[in-house]
Structures are given as structure tokens and as C-alpha cells.
Design an enzyme around this catalytic site. Structure first.
Site, short mmCIF file in Angstrom:
data_model
loop_
_atom_site.label_atom_id
_atom_site.label_comp_id
_atom_site.label_asym_id
_atom_site.label_seq_id
_atom_site.Cartn_x
_atom_site.Cartn_y
_atom_site.Cartn_z
N ASP A 93 0.82 -1.22 0.00
CA ASP A 93 0.00 0.00 0.00
C ASP A 93 0.85 1.27 0.00
O ASP A 93 0.38 2.34 -0.40
CB ASP A 93 -0.90 0.02 1.23
CG ASP A 93 -1.96 -1.07 1.20
OD1 ASP A 93 -2.01 -1.82 0.21
OD2 ASP A 93 -2.73 -1.19 2.18
N ASP A 151 -5.44 -6.95 -3.81
CA ASP A 151 -5.27 -5.50 -3.70
C ASP A 151 -3.86 -5.08 -4.13
O ASP A 151 -3.66 -4.00 -4.71
CB ASP A 151 -5.47 -5.00 -2.27
CG ASP A 151 -6.52 -5.73 -1.49
OD1 ASP A 151 -6.78 -6.92 -1.75
OD2 ASP A 151 -7.09 -5.12 -0.58
N ARG A 221 -14.23 -5.37 -4.07
CA ARG A 221 -13.24 -4.34 -4.37
C ARG A 221 -11.87 -4.93 -4.69
O ARG A 221 -11.13 -4.36 -5.50
CB ARG A 221 -13.13 -3.32 -3.22
CG ARG A 221 -12.37 -2.06 -3.65
CD ARG A 221 -12.63 -0.87 -2.76
NE ARG A 221 -12.04 -0.97 -1.45
CZ ARG A 221 -12.62 -0.56 -0.34
NH1 ARG A 221 -13.84 -0.04 -0.36
NH2 ARG A 221 -12.02 -0.69 0.83
N ILE A 223 -11.23 -7.64 -6.38
CA ILE A 223 -11.26 -8.02 -7.79
C ILE A 223 -11.28 -6.76 -8.66
O ILE A 223 -10.72 -6.74 -9.76
CB ILE A 223 -12.46 -8.93 -8.09
CG1 ILE A 223 -12.34 -10.22 -7.26
CG2 ILE A 223 -12.54 -9.26 -9.58
CD1 ILE A 223 -13.54 -11.17 -7.38
N TRP A 225 -9.66 -3.98 -7.97
CA TRP A 225 -8.26 -3.52 -8.06
C TRP A 225 -7.51 -4.33 -9.11
O TRP A 225 -6.71 -3.77 -9.88
CB TRP A 225 -7.56 -3.69 -6.72
CG TRP A 225 -8.00 -2.82 -5.58
CD1 TRP A 225 -8.29 -3.23 -4.31
CD2 TRP A 225 -8.16 -1.40 -5.58
NE1 TRP A 225 -8.63 -2.16 -3.53
CE2 TRP A 225 -8.55 -1.02 -4.28
CE3 TRP A 225 -8.02 -0.40 -6.55
CZ2 TRP A 225 -8.81 0.30 -3.93
CZ3 TRP A 225 -8.27 0.91 -6.20
CH2 TRP A 225 -8.66 1.26 -4.91
#
Length: 373
Positions: A93, A151, A221, A223, A225
């Protein structure tokens, strides 16, 4: 009344940038946060379409608050207020917020942006990895060892693609392909074509299947990304490389799988394949990401214009989730950020109407949709 997506995007962004200074965006205690980076990417996409300097200048002001004149991060050795987690935390991230720096470097030519990009690329190359070379999603204090999450593909790979465009280093293309190959091999469900949220090489995580190591649910979400990352990368990935067609197939396969679960409202559920359960709910941010991927694939010619019907339905569904509060546009049913878990974990998460996970995805999705509207 149906609002043109470009006008809607401008209204959403105008309110935010006129109301909040970059460092006032929630959460204010996270100076380096991927949801902020997502919104900045949306602003830069809107700038490309409108040539309105305000959107670009806001992203520059945000970036300039993160690095000094030499490109060193101000908060690199600081901790999140009230936490023992570093502001610049060892996780994928931490790479995504560097994505807007590429456009700033191309436009302004300031070497400080290039230096910050190099810092992040070195950070990524030194990430902890599985035995096959897959990035750990999070490697701070060994909290989630040997785990790959969907993600992470958006958090790291579009950045790596931009780094390739900047430097022409072929290793970047190998890095990108290896991550997509591994996560797809380990999380794709043959029955549905969908991808499970996570995979644990050790098979020891509480959510991991003891035989396969993958998790049990298809989180919308995550999937989303995966699709956004592939669409962004394939726009620039060299077509002569053999991996190009393989990644294109990955993208088209997941789109076909996801479309089977689009609700009649145009939206998708928090847990994609369990829309029949009473405690599951229609989630707006994943719908925005699917709208982005569909729209971009239509624009790039990966999908025929026949698919615009599904994109139109997604947009109409998103419009129903919007409301206005004192001039600010909010969006209902945004899932808060999540780790990997079981069904109850996903459907029990808190919902938001202003979280930048959702508002950033909204800006990105409707701005891309405006190009085919």
C-alpha cells in the site's frame, strides 16, 4: 435527472479541493495513504480530460507536502499518531501513493519527484517475497508473512509499469508478469472464474484453505483492483512481449466472470457471488472500479461496444447511491478498508459515504466512463 459523468466528476472534485487542503483529507493521521493516492490519480485523469490546471496543481501541492526539495520523504521515520505503525509502512500500500509523481515529473521536470520515485522502486524491489517471488502484501513486523492479496496488484504494478515507461528497464516487465501470474494461479476459481481475495503460501492463516492456501470469498473491491491494474498496464505494455496476450486474457476472463454477478440495479455485491443472502449488500466502490475497467477496455478496443450496456447500467446504479449534503456529493455503501477474512468479516464491515476508497474510485470510474459516454 441523469448527469453527464464528466460534469459529475468535476462537481465531486471541485467540492473536495475547494473545501479541504491536501493534508486535511481523511484520514488526516495517515500522511502517506493509498486512498489519497487514488484520489490524486483521479484528479490527474480529470486534468487530462479537462485541461483544468486546478486539478493538476492540487496533486502537486499534495505531493510537495510529502517530500523535501531533494525528494526525501518528510515522514519516513515517523509513526502514525496513536499507533506503533510507521507512516511509511513496509507494505505494498505504501507504493501506490507514488503513482501521481510520474505525471508531475513529466510535466514539471523537477528531479525531486524522480528521486522519490526511485526511493519507492527500491522499496518495492526489497519487499519480502514468497518462495516463488510473489510480494508479501504486508511485511511489517512479520504480521502477514507469505500472503499475497489481490489489492497488491493495483498498489504495486501500475507504479512498476510507469517506472518502465520512465526508465525502459526490462526487469519491470518481468516483475509485473510474475506478480500477475502468481496471484492468478493461486486465487482463480475454476468454477466461477472469479478470484479469491488472498493466498497464503504457508496455508496457516485462519482464512486459508488447508489444501490450496487461498481464502474463501470473492471480495468485490479486491477483484476491482485486479481489473483496474491490468487495464492500466495493458494500455502501455509492449504488445510484442508474449506476456501481453496472456495478461489480456486474464483481464477479459475476469470481466466475463464479474459481469455474471451484476445486479439488476447495475451494482455489485460486497461478496460478489452471494447476492441472495440477506446480510450481503450492494457495494458502491467496487462498482466504480468495474465501471472504470469496462470503460477502459471498450475505449482500448479490448471489448466491443456491446459491453457499453453493462457500463451504462453500472453508472445508473452509482447515480442512485449518490446524495448531496451541503453541496458535497457523498456515496452510500462504501466498504471500509479490509484485510482478508471470511464471509461474516466482509459483510460486517462498517460502511461509509465519504471514504476516499469510494470517492477516489468514483472519480476514477466516472472520468474514464466519460470518454465513452
Amino acid at each position: 435527472m441523469i448527469v453527464h459523468p464528466l460534469e459529475l466528476s468535476k462537481r465531486v472534485c471541485d467540492n473536495l479541493i475547494e473545501t479541504f487542503e491536501p493534508n486535511e483529507l481523511e484520514p488526516v493521521n495517515r500522511p502517506w495513504f493509498y486512498a489519497h493516492g487514488l484520489f490524486m490519480c483521479g484528479l490527474q485523469c480529470l486534468y487530462e480530460l479537462t485541461e483544468d490546471q486546478r486539478y493538476l496543481e492540487y496533486t502537486k501541492k499534495w505531493a510537495d507536502s510529502k517530500i523535501d526539495e531533494n525528494g526525501e520523504f518528510y515522514f519516513k521515520n515517523s509513526f502514525i499518531e496513536g499507533s506503533d505503525q510507521p507512516c511509511f509502512c513496509p507494505q505494498l500500500d505504501a507504493v501506490q501513493p507514488g503513482l501521481p509523481f510520474f505525471k508531475l515529473y513529466r510535466i514539471y521536470g523537477d528531479e525531486k519527484y524522480k528521486h522519490a520515485i526511485e526511493v519507492l522502486f527500491d522499496f518495492l524491489k526489497n519487499a519480502d517475497k514468497t518462495s516463488e517471488g510473489g510480494y508479501f502484501h504486508y511485511w511489517y513486523k512479520n504480521l502477514f508473512p507469505f500472503q499475497m492479496w489481490l489489492d497488491g496488484l493495483y498498489m504495486a504494478e501500475p507504479f512498476t509499469m510507469e517506472y518502465y515507461l520512465l526508465t525502459k528497464k526490462e526487469e519491470c516487465l518481468d516483475m509485473i508478469w510474475n506478480q500477475f501470474r502468481l496471484i492468478t494461479e493461486h486465487t482463480r476459481d475454476e468454477k466461477t472464474g472469479l478470484l479469491f481475495h488472498g493466498w497464503d503460501e504457508t496455508k496457516e492463516a485462519a482464512w486459508a484453505d488447508k489444501e490450496t492456501g487461498h481464502s474463501s470469498e470473492f471480495w468485490g473491491r479486491s477483484i476491482g483492483w485486479y481489473g483496474v491494474a491490468l487495464a492500466d498496464i495493458l494500455e502501455h505494455f509492449p504488445k510484442e512481449r508474449p506476456e501481453y496476450e496472456k495478461m489480456k486474457k486474464m483481464l477479459l476472463d475476469v470481466i466475463e466472470a464479474v459481469l455474471k454477478y451484476q445486479d439488476e440495479s447495475g451494482l455489485w455485491y460486497q461478496v460478489l457471488d452471494k447476492g441472495d443472502r440477506e446480510d450481503n449488500w450492494l457495494e458502491s466502490s467496487c462498482t466504480c472500479l468495474y465501471l472504470y475497467t469496462l470503460s477502459k477496455c471498450i475505449r482500448l478496443g479490448f471489448l466491443s461496444k456491446d459491453y457499453k450496456k453493462q457500463a451504462d447500467n453500472a453508472y445508473l446504479g452509482i447515480l442512485k447511491m449518490l446524495k448531496e449534503d451541503n453541496g458535497r456529493i457523498l456515496m452510500e455503501n462504501i466498504s471500509k478498508g479490509l484485510n482478508v477474512g471470511d464471509y461474516e468479516y466482509y459483510v460486517g464491515v462498517k460502511k461509509s459515504n465519504s471514504d476516499l476508497h469510494g470517492i477516489g474510485a468514483l472519480v476514477l470510474g466516472i472520468t474514464e466512463y466519460a470518454k465513452i459516454y
